[in-house]
Design a protein around this motif. Structure first.
Motif, PDB file in Angstrom:
ATOM      1  N   HIS A  84      -0.962   7.120 -18.888  1.00 18.17           N
ATOM      2  CA  HIS A  84      -2.284   7.403 -19.494  1.00 18.17           C
ATOM      3  C   HIS A  84      -3.056   6.029 -19.515  1.00 18.17           C
ATOM      4  N   GLY A  85      -2.378   5.098 -19.591  1.00 16.54           N
ATOM      5  CA  GLY A  85      -2.665   3.594 -19.727  1.00 16.54           C
ATOM      6  C   GLY A  85      -2.697   2.627 -18.326  1.00 16.54           C
ATOM      7  N   SER A  86      -2.492   3.392 -17.180  1.00 19.57           N
ATOM      8  CA  SER A  86      -2.541   2.620 -15.911  1.00 19.57           C
ATOM      9  C   SER A  86      -1.603   1.444 -15.784  1.00 19.57           C
ATOM     10  N   SER A  87      -0.220   1.696 -16.776  1.00 18.05           N
ATOM     11  CA  SER A  87       0.463   0.557 -17.219  1.00 18.05           C
ATOM     12  C   SER A  87       1.600   0.460 -15.828  1.00 18.05           C
ATOM     13  N   ARG A  88       1.587   1.365 -15.150  1.00 24.09           N
ATOM     14  CA  ARG A  88       2.748   1.202 -13.744  1.00 24.09           C
ATOM     15  C   ARG A  88       1.832   1.203 -12.484  1.00 24.09           C
ATOM     16  N   GLU A  89       2.001   0.617 -11.287  1.00 26.53           N
ATOM     17  CA  GLU A  89       1.340   0.477 -10.085  1.00 26.53           C
ATOM     18  C   GLU A  89       2.033   1.136  -9.210  1.00 26.53           C
ATOM     19  N   THR A  90       3.202   1.501  -9.107  1.00 18.89           N
ATOM     20  CA  THR A  90       4.044   2.032  -8.000  1.00 18.89           C
ATOM     21  C   THR A  90       4.637   3.383  -8.571  1.00 18.89           C
ATOM     22  N   ILE A  91       5.226   4.068  -7.708  1.00 20.00           N
ATOM     23  CA  ILE A  91       6.033   5.073  -7.938  1.00 20.00           C
ATOM     24  C   ILE A  91       7.540   4.869  -8.352  1.00 20.00           C
ATOM     25  N   GLU A  92       7.840   3.845  -7.722  1.00 24.03           N
ATOM     26  CA  GLU A  92       9.047   3.034  -7.844  1.00 24.03           C
ATOM     27  C   GLU A  92       9.252   2.538  -9.255  1.00 24.03           C
ATOM     28  N   ASP A  93       8.031   2.034  -9.858  1.00 19.35           N
ATOM     29  CA  ASP A  93       7.892   1.505 -11.347  1.00 19.35           C
ATOM     30  C   ASP A  93       8.106   2.680 -12.320  1.00 19.35           C
ATOM     31  N   VAL A  94       7.447   3.820 -11.737  1.00 23.30           N
ATOM     32  CA  VAL A  94       7.693   5.058 -12.700  1.00 23.30           C
ATOM     33  C   VAL A  94       9.009   5.314 -12.893  1.00 23.30           C
ATOM     34  N   VAL A  95       9.697   5.290 -11.783  1.00 20.79           N
ATOM     35  CA  VAL A  95      11.010   6.015 -11.864  1.00 20.79           C
ATOM     36  C   VAL A  95      11.938   5.007 -12.474  1.00 20.79           C
ATOM     37  N   GLU A  96      11.620   3.594 -12.479  1.00 19.48           N
ATOM     38  CA  GLU A  96      12.480   2.649 -13.230  1.00 19.48           C
ATOM     39  C   GLU A  96      12.165   2.841 -14.462  1.00 19.48           C
ATOM     40  N   GLN A 115     -14.018   5.774 -20.260  1.00 19.10           N
ATOM     41  CA  GLN A 115     -13.054   6.345 -21.044  1.00 19.10           C
ATOM     42  C   GLN A 115     -11.984   5.288 -21.322  1.00 19.10           C
ATOM     43  N   GLY A 116     -11.406   5.399 -22.601  1.00 17.01           N
ATOM     44  CA  GLY A 116     -10.347   4.438 -23.071  1.00 17.01           C
ATOM     45  C   GLY A 116      -9.011   4.925 -22.623  1.00 17.01           C
ATOM     46  N   ILE A 117      -9.171   5.803 -21.500  1.00 12.90           N
ATOM     47  CA  ILE A 117      -7.617   6.335 -20.926  1.00 12.90           C
ATOM     48  C   ILE A 117      -7.899   6.858 -19.672  1.00 12.90           C
ATOM     49  N   ARG A 118      -6.916   6.755 -18.825  1.00  9.46           N
ATOM     50  CA  ARG A 118      -7.055   6.932 -17.496  1.00  9.46           C
ATOM     51  C   ARG A 118      -7.614   8.541 -17.109  1.00  9.46           C
ATOM     52  N   ALA A 119      -8.554   8.611 -16.212  1.00  4.31           N
ATOM     53  CA  ALA A 119      -8.607  10.117 -16.052  1.00  4.31           C
ATOM     54  C   ALA A 119      -7.498  10.839 -15.274  1.00  4.31           C
ATOM     55  N   LEU A 120      -7.404  12.086 -15.491  1.00  4.64           N
ATOM     56  CA  LEU A 120      -6.318  12.770 -15.115  1.00  4.64           C
ATOM     57  C   LEU A 120      -6.731  13.367 -13.839  1.00  4.64           C
ATOM     58  N   SER A 121      -5.788  13.741 -12.844  1.00  8.10           N
ATOM     59  CA  SER A 121      -6.036  14.318 -11.624  1.00  8.10           C
ATOM     60  C   SER A 121      -6.677  15.477 -11.783  1.00  8.10           C
ATOM     61  N   LEU A 122      -7.486  16.193 -11.072  1.00  9.67           N
ATOM     62  CA  LEU A 122      -8.018  17.711 -11.017  1.00  9.67           C
ATOM     63  C   LEU A 122      -7.417  18.342  -9.806  1.00  9.67           C
ATOM     64  N   LEU A 123      -6.431  17.964  -9.381  1.00 16.46           N
ATOM     65  CA  LEU A 123      -5.439  18.794  -8.248  1.00 16.46           C
ATOM     66  C   LEU A 123      -4.733  19.782  -9.308  1.00 16.46           C
ATOM     67  N   ASN A 124      -4.836  21.191  -8.602  1.00 19.80           N
ATOM     68  CA  ASN A 124      -4.026  22.095  -9.347  1.00 19.80           C
ATOM     69  C   ASN A 124      -4.564  22.337 -10.876  1.00 19.80           C
ATOM     70  N   VAL A 125      -5.745  21.958 -11.096  1.00 16.57           N
ATOM     71  CA  VAL A 125      -6.151  22.065 -12.601  1.00 16.57           C
ATOM     72  C   VAL A 125      -6.250  23.444 -13.149  1.00 16.57           C
ATOM     73  N   ALA A 126      -6.258  24.508 -12.221  1.00 17.38           N
ATOM     74  CA  ALA A 126      -6.336  25.797 -12.628  1.00 17.38           C
ATOM     75  C   ALA A 126      -5.074  26.343 -13.410  1.00 17.38           C
ATOM     76  N   PHE A 127      -3.827  25.577 -13.129  1.00 14.54           N
ATOM     77  CA  PHE A 127      -3.034  25.849 -14.120  1.00 14.54           C
ATOM     78  C   PHE A 127      -2.873  25.085 -15.515  1.00 14.54           C
ATOM     79  N   VAL A 128      -4.069  24.313 -15.662  1.00 19.22           N
ATOM     80  CA  VAL A 128      -3.895  23.334 -17.008  1.00 19.22           C
ATOM     81  C   VAL A 128      -4.691  24.521 -18.155  1.00 19.22           C
ATOM     82  N   LYS A 129      -3.744  24.687 -19.083  1.00 16.76           N
ATOM     83  CA  LYS A 129      -4.327  25.518 -19.978  1.00 16.76           C
ATOM     84  C   LYS A 129      -5.184  24.822 -21.283  1.00 16.76           C
ATOM     85  N   ASN A 130      -5.018  23.565 -21.491  1.00 13.46           N
ATOM     86  CA  ASN A 130      -5.921  22.813 -22.370  1.00 13.46           C
ATOM     87  C   ASN A 130      -5.869  21.535 -21.863  1.00 13.46           C
TER      88      ASN A 130
END
Length: 445
Positions: free
Chosen positions: A358-370, A145-160
């Motif tokens: 969605h595009g796997s554009s960050r490789e660390t949690i530190e990068d995400v926070v930045e 798929q042309g987008i990063r697959a989402l985690s399935l953890l806690n998916v019971a609380f995903v409505k759509n």
């Protein structure tokens, strides 16, 4: 005076759980409790406490697919079963992949690499990062798929489900009925099923899997289907629908209820370090994470544009700048105001796989926070008018960023996800992949 003493000194409290253990509630705990309750839909900590996996009454479910232990047990096997991968493009791909090829438990039920590869994939590596394509497959033949697959953890609380929320006939998709028949995969919404059950019906075709009474019998699952679906007529019992129901039942039990933050919420205040508690306070306060991540699993059924790069820029297979998945919610609704907006994902077990957004554009949690701290969109194709007004600089200090990373990477990490993995499948095939290179990587040979 009493208020000053409360803030300066710890209070020793008796927990009503964990066999009446005594724990110490500190000033940081009190501040974190205050921060959480301001974001809680219930006004207290209970909103964020995840249920036990066998407490079916507490788990959101489709009324047409009530949870039973037999369905969950069957789904737990089928999710890893490569024996139903029988519609591969080439003979080399037959029985070589499973649902878990792209949702690897040790990777937080996400791909271990930037992109999940099912049919046409070769190899595993240590955590799914070593998967590439079979040499005899053309790139356009791969099941990717042309987008990063989402985690399935806690998916019971995903409505759509999915980043664009296209599956499910209720919640965000109420009013989109005219769109459902325009794409083969969303026509399933007309069945009136919940999002997860709908997606898993379509997913079997999309990911080239086959089920029938003959296939199920040959693999050794007939008795399992009979026990899971005794009220379904025999001529309908071994079908895509019942297979979806079993898979969905299993997925609805995948909770990160053993993460330290969950233990803290339940009263074990020593479960978090002071650094993590400070990070939690930031999450629910100054860093404004909970403005979006306010659901039970720190998710939401809302869609925002953050201007992050798309997956094709990471060198992924079979996708480019014109991929409609890059349009997010707008790719489904066709509304201008929805373009480039993506659903708010859950945040548990982020540290299990080194790719984010969605595009796997960050490789660390530190990068995400930045990225959130700077609030500078990186994707030039996303108009500034679409960027969420919530996306503003946070002005966090270096110490605050470190505390927030500690909360995200440690407090929210459930270390025991292998409890959701079977020891073997009925076929006895290697899993999550069964190609020659994966069998070697996984020690199945």
């Amino acid at each position: 005076m009493r208020r000053i003493l409360t803030l300066l000194f710890p209070i020793i409290l008796f927990s009503s759980c964990s066999k009446d253990k005594i724990y110490v509630e500190t000033r940081l705990d009190q501040l974190l409790i205050n921060s959480i309750t301001q974001s809680s839909a219930t006004g207290d900590l209970s909103h964020f406490i995840l249920p036990e996996s066998d407490n079916f009454a507490a788990i959101p479910q489709d009324p047409q697919n009530p949870l039973t232990a037999e369905k969950v047990a069957l789904g737990k096997m089928l999710f890893y079963e490569t024996g139903i991968a029988l519609d591969a493009k080439k003979a080399s791909g037959m029985e070589s992949y499973s649902c878990a090829s792209c949702h690897i438990p040790s990777a937080g039920f996400r791909p271990g690499g930037i992109q999940g590869i099912a049919d046409g994939g070769l190899g595993f590596g240590d955590n799914g990062e070593g998967r590439n394509k079979f040499p005899n497959y053309d790139e356009t033949e791969l099941d990717v798929q042309g987008i990063r697959a989402l985690s399935l953890l806690n998916v019971a609380f995903v409505k759509n489900t999915l980043w664009n929320g296209q599956f499910g006939s209720t919640d965000a998709n109420e009013g989109t009925e005219a769109l459902w028949d325009k794409k083969p995969e969303t026509a399933v919404n007309s069945l009136g099923l919940a999002a997860l059950e709908s997606q898993n019906i379509v997913g079997q075709d999309l990911h080239r899997m086959l089920v029938s009474e003959e296939i199920i019998t040959n693999l050794g699952y007939k008795d399992d289907y009979d026990k899971a679906f005794p009220d379904v007529p025999a001529y309908q019992r071994y079908s895509k629908r019942t297979t979806s129901f079993a898979l969905s039942a299993y997925l609805r039990t995948l909770f990160t209820n053993q993460a330290p933050f969950q233990d803290w919420l339940k009263g074990e205040k020593s479960a978090l370090t002071d650094e993590e508690k400070r990070g939690g306070i930031l999450f629910f306060d100054k860093a404004k994470c909970a403005s979006c991540h306010k659901g039970k699993s720190l998710n939401a059924n809302n869609f925002y544009a953050l201007g992050v790069n798309d997956l094709h820029e990471m060198g992924a297979f079979n996708t480019d700048a014109d991929d409609k998945k890059n349009l997010g919610r707008g790719g489904f609704t066709q509304k201008a105001e929805d373009m480039y907006k993506f659903k708010v994902p859950q945040l548990y077990n982020l540290s299990d796989a080194p790719h984010f957004f969605h595009g796997s554009s960050r490789e660390t949690i530190e990068d995400v926070v930045e990225y959130f701290n700077d609030a500078i969109p990186e994707n030039d194709r996303v108009p500034a008018s679409q960027i969420s007004p919530i996306f503003q600089p946070l002005n966090l200090t270096a110490a605050e960023k470190a505390d927030l990373v500690a909360f995200l990477s440690k407090s929210l990490n459930d270390p025991g996800l292998d409890r959701y993995v079977p020891e073997v499948t009925r076929s006895g095939n290697c899993f999550p992949n069964n190609d020659p290179f994966s069998r070697q990587d996984l020690g199945c040979n």
